[in-house]
Design an enzyme around this catalytic site. Structure first.
Site, PDB file in Angstrom:
ATOM      1  N   GLY A 128      -5.640  -6.182   0.217  1.00 44.09           N
ATOM      2  CA  GLY A 128      -4.641  -5.155  -0.079  1.00 44.09           C
ATOM      3  C   GLY A 128      -3.388  -5.729  -0.716  1.00 44.09           C
ATOM      4  N   ALA A 129      -3.580  -6.660  -1.646  1.00 40.65           N
ATOM      5  CA  ALA A 129      -2.449  -7.397  -2.215  1.00 40.65           C
ATOM      6  C   ALA A 129      -1.819  -6.731  -3.417  1.00 40.65           C
ATOM      7  CB  ALA A 129      -2.904  -8.812  -2.599  1.00 40.65           C
ATOM      8  N   ASN A 130      -2.250  -5.530  -3.773  1.00 43.64           N
ATOM      9  CA  ASN A 130      -1.710  -4.903  -4.978  1.00 43.64           C
ATOM     10  C   ASN A 130      -0.464  -4.059  -4.715  1.00 43.64           C
ATOM     11  OD1 ASN A 130      -4.006  -3.129  -3.821  1.00 43.64           O
ATOM     12  ND2 ASN A 130      -2.769  -1.673  -4.991  1.00 43.64           N
ATOM     13  N   THR A 131      -0.115  -3.872  -3.438  1.00 44.70           N
ATOM     14  CA  THR A 131       1.032  -3.021  -3.132  1.00 44.70           C
ATOM     15  C   THR A 131       1.619  -3.390  -1.778  1.00 44.70           C
ATOM     16  OG1 THR A 131       1.765  -0.703  -2.995  1.00 44.70           O
ATOM     17  CG2 THR A 131      -0.343  -1.227  -1.995  1.00 44.70           C
ATOM     18  N   GLY A 132       2.843  -2.933  -1.531  1.00 46.60           N
ATOM     19  CA  GLY A 132       3.440  -3.029  -0.206  1.00 46.60           C
ATOM     20  C   GLY A 132       3.518  -4.424   0.364  1.00 46.60           C
ATOM     21  N   GLY A 153       1.175  -6.477   1.310  1.00 44.66           N
ATOM     22  CA  GLY A 153       0.263  -7.446   0.714  1.00 44.66           C
ATOM     23  C   GLY A 153       0.803  -8.027  -0.572  1.00 44.66           C
ATOM     24  N   TYR A 204      -5.599   5.598  14.595  1.00 49.76           N
ATOM     25  CA  TYR A 204      -4.842   4.497  14.010  1.00 49.76           C
ATOM     26  C   TYR A 204      -4.428   3.500  15.086  1.00 49.76           C
ATOM     27  CZ  TYR A 204      -1.210   1.917  11.522  1.00 49.76           C
ATOM     28  OH  TYR A 204      -0.455   0.913  10.962  1.00 49.76           O
TER      29      TYR A 204
END
Length: 298
Positions: free
Chosen positions: A20-24, A26, A171
């Site tokens: 998940g490194a494309n946003t936020g 990450g 969650y």
């Protein structure tokens, strides 16, 4: 003195995989690691967003297609990593989903359990032999302070929420599962005298697009809370970075913000809930996770 991104040691020669490194969180984690000289593998579901993230980050970045909601994708991604890299120094299990409507993964799992826990469980197991003999290697699991809301532990009688679905309940249990996995993994690594250690972190109340599934009536309340209690993604990534790189960090350490209610602040050691430390439940979750994913740890 607070621990900041400036405290991240030189990472030259190290290989880090961040899901998940494309946003936020990450993206911020990957950017700091690349800035310190690491080769960073951006493991993302959306290739175009991953490419844009790599251009923004610069440095030594490589792209990897990964959809944690599909075990087939997890296996394909792991095999690609094994072909491209003889070793991994850091595996940062960051990607996740939060409070979506009731959905299933490609394999029929409840989406939050399947993505946040089972996908990462499988990925870690498939890549562990690339880590376990590498001195200083680490597996970092990104959990959440929401794990405390699963006060009764994991509901093994309805693990997939087939009877009555609760967005927040699912969650919270998935984040509790993250911590239980970390503690059990660390115990097994220590027993095997592996070089790798497992740690966890949580970002507090960080303003990222993870909240995109917050129901519309609650969004103004969420925005109202963000100003006094929240923090930007680069600050929210600091607990993860500390777990991944602080030379003094040890297996089973859990980092989070030092501010009020752990919502914001500088990263320090934190305590997790009693449910997270239930060893019999950890072992039961491990066994079930192996059965569901088909990934068995050596």
């Amino acid at each position: 003195m607070p621990w900041t991104a400036a405290d991240v040691p030189d990472q030259t020669g190290r290989v880090a995989l961040v899901t998940g490194a494309n946003t936020g969180l990450g993206l911020e984690t990957a950017a700091v690691l690349a800035g310190r000289g690491a080769t960073v593998v951006l493991a993302c579901r959306d290739p175009e967003k991953a490419k844009a993230a790599a251009e923004r980050i610069g440095g030594r970045t490589e792209l990897l297609a990964l959809d944690l909601a599909s075990l087939a994708s997890v296996r394909e991604a792991a095999e690609e990593v094994r072909q491209r890299f003889e070793r991994l120094d850091l595996l940062i299990n960051n990607a996740g989903v939060m409070i979506p409507p009731h959905q299933r993964t490609a394999d029929g799992f409840e989406l939050q359990l399947g993505t946040n826990h089972l996908g990462h469980f499988a990925l870690t197991g498939l890549l562990l032999d690339r880590l376990r003999d590498v001195p200083g290697s680490r597996v970092v699991v990104v959990a959440s302070m929401a794990h405390r809301q699963a006060r009764n532990g994991i509901n093994f009688d309805d693990l997939q929420w087939e009877r009555r679905y609760s967005r927040m309940g699912a969650y919270a249990q998935s984040k509790l599962a993250n911590l239980m996995f970390m503690y059990e993994l660390q115990r097994r690594l220590a027993a095997a005298e592996a070089e790798t250690v497992a740690l966890a972190a949580h970002p507090g109340f960080s303003t990222t697009d993870l909240t995109r599934y917050v129901p519309a009536p609650l969004r103004p309340f969420n925005t109202l809370l963000a100003a006094p209690f929240g923090q930007p993604a680069d600050r929210g990534a600091l607990p993860t970075l500390r777990a991944a790189t602080d030379p003094l960090a040890m297996g089973a350490h859990y980092y989070g913000p030092d501010g009020p209610f752990e919502m914001r602040g500088w990263p320090v050691l934190k305590a997790s809930s009693a449910a997270a430390h239930d060893e019999s439940a950890q072992q039961r979750l491990w066994t079930i996770s192996e059965e569901l994913t088909g990934v068995r740890y050596a």
